[in-house]
Write a protein that holds these residues in place. Sequence first.
Motif, PDB file in Angstrom:
ATOM      1  N   LEU A   1       0.745  -1.234  -0.066  1.00 39.54           N
ATOM      2  CA  LEU A   1       0.020   0.171   0.016  1.00 39.54           C
ATOM      3  C   LEU A   1       0.897   1.339  -0.123  1.00 39.54           C
ATOM      4  O   LEU A   1       1.562   1.631   1.074  1.00 39.54           O
ATOM      5  CB  LEU A   1      -1.054   0.240   1.167  1.00 39.54           C
ATOM      6  N   VAL A   2       0.729   2.019  -1.295  1.00 35.75           N
ATOM      7  CA  VAL A   2       1.697   3.302  -1.186  1.00 35.75           C
ATOM      8  C   VAL A   2       0.355   4.349  -1.308  1.00 35.75           C
ATOM      9  O   VAL A   2      -0.392   4.446  -2.118  1.00 35.75           O
ATOM     10  CB  VAL A   2       2.683   3.076  -2.372  1.00 35.75           C
ATOM     11  N   ILE A   3       0.402   5.321  -0.312  1.00 38.36           N
ATOM     12  CA  ILE A   3      -0.570   6.314  -0.424  1.00 38.36           C
ATOM     13  C   ILE A   3       0.256   7.652  -0.718  1.00 38.36           C
ATOM     14  O   ILE A   3       1.040   8.070   0.298  1.00 38.36           O
ATOM     15  CB  ILE A   3      -1.141   6.376   0.937  1.00 38.36           C
TER      16      ILE A   3
ATOM     17  N   ALA B   1       1.397   4.944  -7.232  1.00 34.32           N
ATOM     18  CA  ALA B   1       0.718   4.739  -6.156  1.00 34.32           C
ATOM     19  C   ALA B   1      -0.547   3.899  -5.981  1.00 34.32           C
ATOM     20  O   ALA B   1      -1.392   4.093  -6.869  1.00 34.32           O
ATOM     21  CB  ALA B   1       0.749   6.071  -5.401  1.00 34.32           C
ATOM     22  N   THR B   2      -1.020   3.328  -5.004  1.00 33.73           N
ATOM     23  CA  THR B   2      -2.226   2.659  -4.805  1.00 33.73           C
ATOM     24  C   THR B   2      -3.334   3.475  -4.718  1.00 33.73           C
ATOM     25  O   THR B   2      -4.425   3.482  -5.362  1.00 33.73           O
ATOM     26  CB  THR B   2      -2.283   1.721  -3.555  1.00 33.73           C
ATOM     27  N   VAL B   3      -3.091   4.641  -4.084  1.00 28.90           N
ATOM     28  CA  VAL B   3      -4.074   5.589  -3.793  1.00 28.90           C
ATOM     29  C   VAL B   3      -3.582   6.854  -4.032  1.00 28.90           C
ATOM     30  O   VAL B   3      -2.372   7.009  -3.350  1.00 28.90           O
ATOM     31  CB  VAL B   3      -4.857   5.471  -2.290  1.00 28.90           C
TER      32      VAL B   3
ATOM     33  N   TYR C   1      -2.549   2.758   9.268  1.00 27.46           N
ATOM     34  CA  TYR C   1      -2.231   1.601   8.389  1.00 27.46           C
ATOM     35  C   TYR C   1      -1.067   0.927   8.424  1.00 27.46           C
ATOM     36  O   TYR C   1      -0.453   0.075   7.917  1.00 27.46           O
ATOM     37  CB  TYR C   1      -2.148   2.090   6.840  1.00 27.46           C
ATOM     38  N   HIS C   2       0.056   1.427   9.625  1.00 26.76           N
ATOM     39  CA  HIS C   2       1.050   0.872   9.993  1.00 26.76           C
ATOM     40  C   HIS C   2       2.060   1.029   8.857  1.00 26.76           C
ATOM     41  O   HIS C   2       2.770   0.115   8.651  1.00 26.76           O
ATOM     42  CB  HIS C   2       1.031  -0.509  10.600  1.00 26.76           C
TER      43      HIS C   2
ATOM     44  N   GLY D   1     -11.862   1.550   0.294  1.00 25.09           N
ATOM     45  CA  GLY D   1     -12.693   1.337  -1.018  1.00 25.09           C
ATOM     46  C   GLY D   1     -11.893   0.842  -2.192  1.00 25.09           C
ATOM     47  O   GLY D   1     -11.954  -0.440  -2.934  1.00 25.09           O
ATOM     48  N   ILE D   2     -10.791   1.412  -2.344  1.00 25.48           N
ATOM     49  CA  ILE D   2      -9.811   1.140  -3.607  1.00 25.48           C
ATOM     50  C   ILE D   2      -8.992  -0.299  -3.186  1.00 25.48           C
ATOM     51  O   ILE D   2      -8.792  -1.117  -3.967  1.00 25.48           O
ATOM     52  CB  ILE D   2      -8.707   2.069  -3.512  1.00 25.48           C
ATOM     53  N   VAL D   3      -8.556  -0.432  -1.818  1.00 20.14           N
ATOM     54  CA  VAL D   3      -8.005  -1.699  -1.585  1.00 20.14           C
ATOM     55  C   VAL D   3      -8.925  -3.048  -1.449  1.00 20.14           C
ATOM     56  O   VAL D   3      -8.580  -4.055  -2.249  1.00 20.14           O
ATOM     57  CB  VAL D   3      -7.462  -1.558  -0.048  1.00 20.14           C
ATOM     58  N   ALA D   4     -10.049  -2.828  -1.260  1.00 17.31           N
ATOM     59  CA  ALA D   4     -11.236  -3.934  -1.328  1.00 17.31           C
ATOM     60  C   ALA D   4     -11.318  -4.195  -2.833  1.00 17.31           C
ATOM     61  O   ALA D   4     -11.384  -5.556  -3.147  1.00 17.31           O
ATOM     62  CB  ALA D   4     -12.626  -3.487  -0.632  1.00 17.31           C
TER      63      ALA D   4
END
Length: 217
Positions: free
Chosen positions: A6-8, A128-130, A29-30, A209-212
């Motif tokens: 996960l890259v935000i 990036a993921t998000v 999100y640690h 929502g994006i991760v799901a």
Amino acid sequence: MTAASLVIAIDGPAASGKGTLARRLADYYHLPHLDTGLTYRAVAHMLLTKGWPLGDAPHAVEAARLVDLGSLDRDVLSVHAVGEAASKIAVIPEVRRILVDKQRAFAAQVSGAVLDGRDIGTVVCPDATVKLYVTASAEVRARRRLAEIEARDGTGDFATILADIARRDERDMGRADSPLRPAADAHLLDTSEMDIETAFIAARTIIDGIVAAASES
Ligand SMILES: Nc1ncnc2c1ncn2[C@@H]1O[C@H](COP(=O)(O)OP(=O)(O)O)[C@@H](O)[C@H]1O
Ligand SMILES: Nc1ccn([C@@H]2O[C@H](COP(=O)(O)OP(=O)(O)O)[C@@H](O)[C@H]2O)c(=O)n1
């Protein structure tokens, strides 16, 4: 997709609340967090300390090479005048290239990461993921910055801060190299009428929502 990748990426103008949001999300999100503004501030601070002009590209490049992500001192670098100076050295392409390399190395950690700045979604982490683009009206941002300055040393003038913010927006959005703008796939978050908690919940809703959706596909 796993939480490990996960890259935000969080971008936005001065005092929009991107740093506050980035820290909250990193904690939730640690993930490790990098405030990339501090890297530009560190370069500006070095020039100011040595008495070198902010337009002195060779010295700014030398300072950029010396930036160590592990020893960025927020207390020293968060001073208003250093932010103003940072936006002046941030127009130098070679300085950007050196700092972007360091920022990309940070983003590439196996754990994933949260980075905030001006060009994270467009240049530093285009995959990036998000991507979040955090905004608020200039008046709201100036009010927040004033409250911050007053909490620190008790003095500040709203009109001066508003003018500084407008000038910084103009410089950051108008520069030729990596101007501040939302990435095409960024999610806009206008926090003008949101408190910190509301903005945090709105961001989490977008991210979850994006991760799901990615884990279903
Ligand atoms: N949604 C919000 N509502 C009210 N104040 C906020 C909000 N987000 C941030 N702040 C406050 O505004 C100031 C600027 O926020 P910061 O996260 O440092 O902005 P940026 O990183 O975009 O410059 C801080 O004092 C912070 O506590
Ligand atoms: N990724 C980034 C981060 C900051 N910067 C520059 O560095 C300055 C200071 O950034 P900052 O994020 O610390 O500033 P604030 O939004 O906290 O006031 C900005 O005005 C930009 O000119 C940049 O060009 N690119």
